[in-house]
Design an enzyme around this catalytic site. Structure first.
Site, PDB file in Angstrom:
ATOM      1  N   GLU A 293     -12.533  33.063   6.941  1.00  0.00           N
ATOM      2  CA  GLU A 293     -13.942  32.763   6.693  1.00  0.00           C
ATOM      3  C   GLU A 293     -14.677  33.153   7.960  1.00  0.00           C
ATOM      4  O   GLU A 293     -14.374  32.658   9.040  1.00  0.00           O
ATOM      5  CB  GLU A 293     -14.124  31.275   6.363  1.00  0.00           C
ATOM      6  CG  GLU A 293     -15.525  30.928   5.865  1.00  0.00           C
ATOM      7  CD  GLU A 293     -16.420  30.455   6.989  1.00  0.00           C
ATOM      8  OE1 GLU A 293     -17.383  31.194   7.302  1.00  0.00           O
ATOM      9  OE2 GLU A 293     -16.173  29.395   7.549  1.00  0.00           O
ATOM     10  N   CYS A 327     -21.724  28.421  10.206  1.00  0.00           N
ATOM     11  CA  CYS A 327     -21.699  29.707   9.511  1.00  0.00           C
ATOM     12  C   CYS A 327     -22.566  29.668   8.258  1.00  0.00           C
ATOM     13  O   CYS A 327     -22.974  30.704   7.750  1.00  0.00           O
ATOM     14  CB  CYS A 327     -20.271  30.101   9.165  1.00  0.00           C
ATOM     15  SG  CYS A 327     -19.296  28.768   8.472  1.00  0.00           S
TER      16      CYS A 327
END
Length: 545
Positions: A293, A327
């Site tokens: 990720e 993020c």
């Protein structure tokens, strides 16, 4: 040997403590913060269940008070990597052969300890070392990690129960094995829960792990190793090896027994690791599983029918909580011209009230960005925008910064007239929101700009009361975000509710916090058992007519 078809306790999301004035948890965490900040820490590597000191020390500091030295941590290198891999390989047979419920019990116990005895310590180390406010630490280091541990056990039980059909006279079974070799976990600074999950999820499935935490989160990383050890994790199952990226990563990725990579971090680093694995493919025993990720350039898109007050408050939270160092943080916004005057005022008023400073002062909404490198990156982007005023940049709300005491970047909104402006496309990972005002009549056209304007596809949100607009945006932006929100900010995914991950340059979308991620750490074996002996090798078609 125990007999029984065991079922795990049904998981539920951990309640979030408020830390409001007068609550017992507020008093406890204040004490833990003071103790953590005043102690001189010396953090070793943790290999084969024992501390390892290399003498190659790096400083531990607080981002919000960078002159205060918290101590140091020992850095590993190629020799320690080899020790960690050897320890993982020695531990693998015994750990993998344990009944699944015994492995599960270790992580359920870790969750219970984190809920109680370890909650304050893990939260405090996250606050002091990573400059998280008490709320941001609570939802991350305590609640989300507890959720990961408990839900993963339930997901694992469910995965094991998936079995094939068996016709009469045959018994077909699936045996869920760990991967061949060891797993390399690489965790970021911004989420203690992610760090714990990157190592724990593969371990639950019978794998053993070499874990490299970010150098700016070693303080909380050491607390996690103590938590797992207290929960009964056997030596060598998870080995913590902090150090410089290449000095740890290069020898790990070169090892023939690398079975998988569990990564959260930057897109360039992940691409570099993937490239290295590809170049090394002939030396590996198996094909390594690569799960990552990575970055995001997450959007908030408002339709003219949107609730302006809700858009403003969700932008203030989504862009500036934990200094935008998520993020999933809202870092670009598309706002219709009809809503902009009121929204601008609400954003300006909100920014003026946001307090930034030491996280031990609970009146502060934001702390500091993680280090000097991040500070220079964000302040440079603000200076660049100021230089572009009158051109691509229309105005700047906020935009102040100061690193004399801590690495403080105050909340900033850059308003642009060009949706291809750099900070509308590139990830900054800080408290900077870039905003583009579009003509109301160009809703559909601007959706396309949003969908194609960046390489990332992690999270995004649509705000609208018009259901047709919600539908159009949901369809048009289908591949622009792996986590999509309707009338809510693009941050705050909850384990078991919104499995997290994105595609394109944002990662492999293997959805942490779901059964999908666990499947990546298992290697199924099909077993067919026939009960009736074969009495003739011939088939009926060979007979005479």
């Amino acid at each position: 040997m125990s007999n029984g078809v065991f079922t795990v306790p049904p998981p539920a999301n951990e309640p979030i403590l408020s830390y409001a004035p007068g609550t017992p948890e507020r008093a406890r965490i204040k004490t833990a913060i003071a103790a953590t900040a005043s102690e001189t820490h010396e953090i070793p590597l943790w290999i084969d269940g024992a501390p390892v000191k290399t003498g190659r020390l790096a400083k531990l500091t607080s981002p919000h008070d960078h002159k205060r030295e918290l101590g140091s941590f020992h850095q590993g290198g190629a020799a320690e990597v080899e020790q960690a891999i050897a320890a993982a390989q020695r531990a693998k047979p015994g750990w993998a052969s344990l009944p699944w419920h015994d492995r599960a019990a270790v992580f359920l116990r870790a969750a219970a300890l984190l809920e109680t005895e370890y909650r304050d310590r893990v939260n405090a180390t996250t606050m002091v070392g990573q400059s998280k406010t008490v709320h941001q630490a609570e939802i991350d280091a305590a609640c989300e990690l507890i959720d990961f541990l408990r839900f993963n056990v339930a997901f694992y039980e469910r995965a094991l129960s998936e079995q094939p059909i068996s016709p009469s006279g045959i018994w077909n079974r699936l045996d869920y094995r760990p991967l061949d070799g060891f797993v390399f976990a690489i965790s970021p600074f911004n989420f203690t829960s992610i760090a714990g999950n990157l190592a724990a999820a593969p371990a639950l499935c019978g794998n053993t792990v070499v874990w490299k935490p970010a150098s700016t989160s070693v303080l909380s990383g050491a607390a996690l190793m103590d938590l797992f050890t207290a929960a009964g994790l056997p030596p060598g199952v998870i080995n913590m090896v902090p150090g410089r990226g290449g000095e740890i990563g290069d020898p790990v990725l070169a090892h023939p027994d690398l079975a998988g990579v569990h990564f959260t971090g930057s897109t360039p680093v992940f691409k570099g690791m993937w490239r290295t694995i590809g170049n090394n493919i002939d030396r590996y025993t198996s094909y390594p599983r690569i799960v990552g990720e990575t970055g995001g350039k997450d959007f908030v898109f408002a339709h003219p029918s949107a609730d302006v007050e809700s858009v403003a408050n969700n932008l203030l939270r989504g862009a500036f909580e934990y200094q935008g160092q998520k993020c999933s943080a809202a870092s670009r916004a598309f706002i219709p011209a009809s809503l902009w005057p009121e929204l601008r005022q609400r954003l300006a008023d909100g920014i003026a009230t946001i307090k930034v400073g030491d996280i031990s002062d609970f009146s502060n909404f934001m702390g500091a960005v993680i280090d000097d490198r991040a500070f220079k990156k964000h302040s440079g982007a603000i200076d660049e925008a100021k230089a572009a005023l009158g051109g691509a940049v229309v105005e700047i709300l906020g935009g102040e910064y100061d690193d004399s005491v801590g690495y403080f970047i105050k909340p900033t909104v850059i308003v642009v007239n060009d949706p291809s402006y750099r900070t509308m496309r590139e990830e900054l990972f800080g408290p900077i929101l870039t905003l583009y005002v579009y003509p109301d009549a160009e809703f559909s056209e601007t959706l396309e700009v949003c969908a194609t304007g960046t390489e990332f596809a992690l999270t995004g949100a649509i705000f609208a009361d018009d259901r047709a607009a919600v539908r159009e945006a949901t369809e048009h932006l289908r591949f622009a975000a792996g986590n999509f929100y309707i009338n809510d900010k693009p941050t705050g995914a909850v384990v078991g509710q919104q499995p997290f991950g994105g595609s394109r340059a944002s990662g492999t979308n293997d959805k942490a916090g779901s059964i999908l991620n666990l499947h990546r750490w298992m290697s199924p074996r099909t077993i067919k058992e026939t009960f009736v002996p074969l009495r003739d090798y011939r088939y009926p078609f060979t007979g005479e007519s």
